[in-house]
Design an enzyme around this catalytic site. Structure first.
Site, short mmCIF file in Angstrom:
data_model
loop_
_atom_site.label_atom_id
_atom_site.label_comp_id
_atom_site.label_asym_id
_atom_site.label_seq_id
_atom_site.Cartn_x
_atom_site.Cartn_y
_atom_site.Cartn_z
CG HIS A 54 -2.01 -1.07 1.10
ND1 HIS A 54 -3.05 -1.19 1.97
CD2 HIS A 54 -2.19 -2.07 0.18
CE1 HIS A 54 -3.84 -2.20 1.61
NE2 HIS A 54 -3.32 -2.75 0.53
CD GLU A 56 -1.70 4.02 3.46
OE1 GLU A 56 -1.38 3.35 2.46
OE2 GLU A 56 -2.87 4.11 3.86
CD1 TRP A 173 -9.54 3.60 -39.28
CD2 TRP A 173 -10.38 3.00 -37.32
NE1 TRP A 173 -9.01 2.38 -38.97
CE2 TRP A 173 -9.52 1.99 -37.77
CE3 TRP A 173 -11.05 2.81 -36.10
CZ2 TRP A 173 -9.30 0.82 -37.04
CZ3 TRP A 173 -10.80 1.66 -35.40
CH2 TRP A 173 -9.95 0.69 -35.86
N GLY A 284 -22.55 -0.79 -28.90
CA GLY A 284 -22.91 0.29 -29.82
C GLY A 284 -24.14 1.05 -29.36
N PRO A 285 -24.82 1.67 -30.29
CG PRO A 285 -25.40 2.59 -32.35
CD PRO A 285 -24.49 1.60 -31.72
CB ALA A 288 -24.88 3.32 -25.73
N GLY A 289 -28.01 2.84 -25.45
CA GLY A 289 -29.36 3.34 -25.19
C GLY A 289 -29.98 2.63 -24.00
#
Ligand SMILES: NC(=O)c1ccc[n+]([C@@H]2O[C@H](COP(=O)([O-])OP(=O)(O)OC[C@H]3O[C@@H](n4cnc5c(N)ncnc54)[C@H](OP(=O)(O)O)[C@@H]3O)[C@@H](O)[C@H]2O)c1
Length: 353
Positions: A54, A56, A173, A284-285, A288-289
């Site tokens: 860690h 610390e 692209w 894709g769309p 995501a929707g």
């Protein structure tokens, strides 16, 4: 060396913490700066990977005897439990540190309690220094820990008229190489990259983190997840190429959602169980929707290319919006030009009710 203020030390600790982004899951990113009794920096550390020391502990090792009577400035409350390493709270007490300054309390029920242990041992503890800045550097992990499912970033690329592909379906692209390199840098900070099976069938993406110039793969790869109700991902799809771990998440395995697809909250819960704290939803769309309609997106990152198509699929489909009053409002947090393109970062505003 000149002494530095606790505030300056915290700024540095936050910078150090950021070096661990993308490699510490399921742990948080943490940075630590150790000041000696005169306020001079005698140790610095960050948490680099789960199972590793860690922040610390790294800083204490550097400081040695000079930690005695000094101040540890740390971005997250020191852990108080024996995990793969022993508690940082105990290590700080044993090193004789007189004061610990913490930016953000640890929301993890397993690890919390470090501040109380330190106080019980007579160490002065101050909380909340540069809290908002440290919180934002660790936002994915903190959000995931507080609510029990991963932080979701939806990333998309579109033309200026909002098209994610041309009318004939071609989409590679849309944006420039500079923007795509930026996406690879973003991928490198998350634990899982998620796409719908529609994207796999259309584009056959690799979804790995790699150098776009020579194709070389990054050492650490996020888990690749294909959301695929009935298992349509072809056996020879690139996501199955062995370059990174892949999970084809079917409805049979995860559960079926209200629209007949994979149950998305259950998917996120399953990812959380696998140690995933930050997810990059790359489309894709349609997928995501569905994520947006369910209120499961925490951040939107859009790459907009200065190009127009005039036809072709939209960047987002069926987000549960039928009238302007239902629009998903976003708060812009950053607009940056990346090569010839624009990268827009925004946060969905919380909805009432
Ligand atoms: N510009 C960009 O940023 C970008 C990014 C990615 C993709 N694309 C483009 O997007 C196009 C593909 O679009 P798409 O919408 O078909 O792809 P998608 O969103 O990747 O996949 C949609 C599919 O995911 C499956 N799915 C499973 N559970 C779901 C759930 N709960 N909600 C929604 N979907 C679920 C469904 O297929 P099953 O019912 O068979 O499970 C659904 O048809 C391609 O042309 C690609 O080039 C563009």
């Amino acid at each position: 060396m000149a002494s530095v203020s606790v505030d300056e030390a915290m700024r540095r600790a936050i910078e150090l913490a950021a070096r661990g982004l993308g490699t510490t899951s399921p742990n948080p990113v943490v940075g630590c700066v150790l000041l000696d009794a005169d306020g001079e920096v005698v140790g610095e550390g960050f948490h680099a990977y789960a199972g590793g020391p860690h922040a610390e502990i790294v800083a204490l090792a550097q400081a040695g005897q000079r930690a005695k009577g000094g101040t540890a400035v740390v971005t997250l409350e020191p852990c108080d439990h024996v995990g793969r390493t022993s508690p940082c709270s105990t290590a700080l007490v044993q090193a004789g540190v007189a004061r610990v300054v913490i930016a953000v309390p640890d929301p993890n029920p397993v690890a919390t309690g470090g501040a109380a242990t330190l106080r019980a041992a007579g160490v002065r503890v101050d909380l909340g220094v540069r809290e908002a800045e440290a919180e934002s550097g660790n936002v994915a992990w903190l959000t995931a820990m507080r609510r029990g499912w991963p932080y979701v970033i939806w990333k998309y690329a579109a033309t200026l008229d909002g098209r994610s592909a041309a009318a004939d379906g071609t989409s590679m692209w849309i944006t420039s190489e500079a923007a795509r390199m930026d996406v690879h840098a973003l991928r490198a900070t998350v634990d899982a990259v998620v796409v719908g099976v529609g994207t796999v069938l259309a584009d056959d993406p690799r979804l790995t983190v790699r150098n776009l110039r020579d194709g070389s793969l990054a050492i650490r790869q996020p888990l690749r997840v294909v959301v695929d109700s009935v298992g349509r991902t072809p056996d020879d799809a690139r996501v199955r190429d062995g370059a990174a771990r892949t999970w084809v998440a079917t409805a049979e395995e995860v559960g079926t959602g209200p629209d007949g697809g994979v149950d998305l909250p259950a998917l996120l819960a399953a990812l959380h169980t696998r140690g995933v704290r930050a997810v990059l939803l790359e489309g894709g769309p349609r997928l995501a929707g569905a994520f947006l309609a369910a209120g499961l997106v925490d951040r939107v990152v859009g790459y907009l290319a200065p190009r127009l198509l005039g036809a072709g699929p939209a960047a987002l489909v069926d987000a549960g919006v039928t009238t302007i009053a239902e629009a998903i409002d976003l708060e812009l947090t950053d607009v940056t030009q990346v090569g010839p393109d624009l990268r827009i970062t925004a946060l969905p505003r919380k909805r009432e009710g």
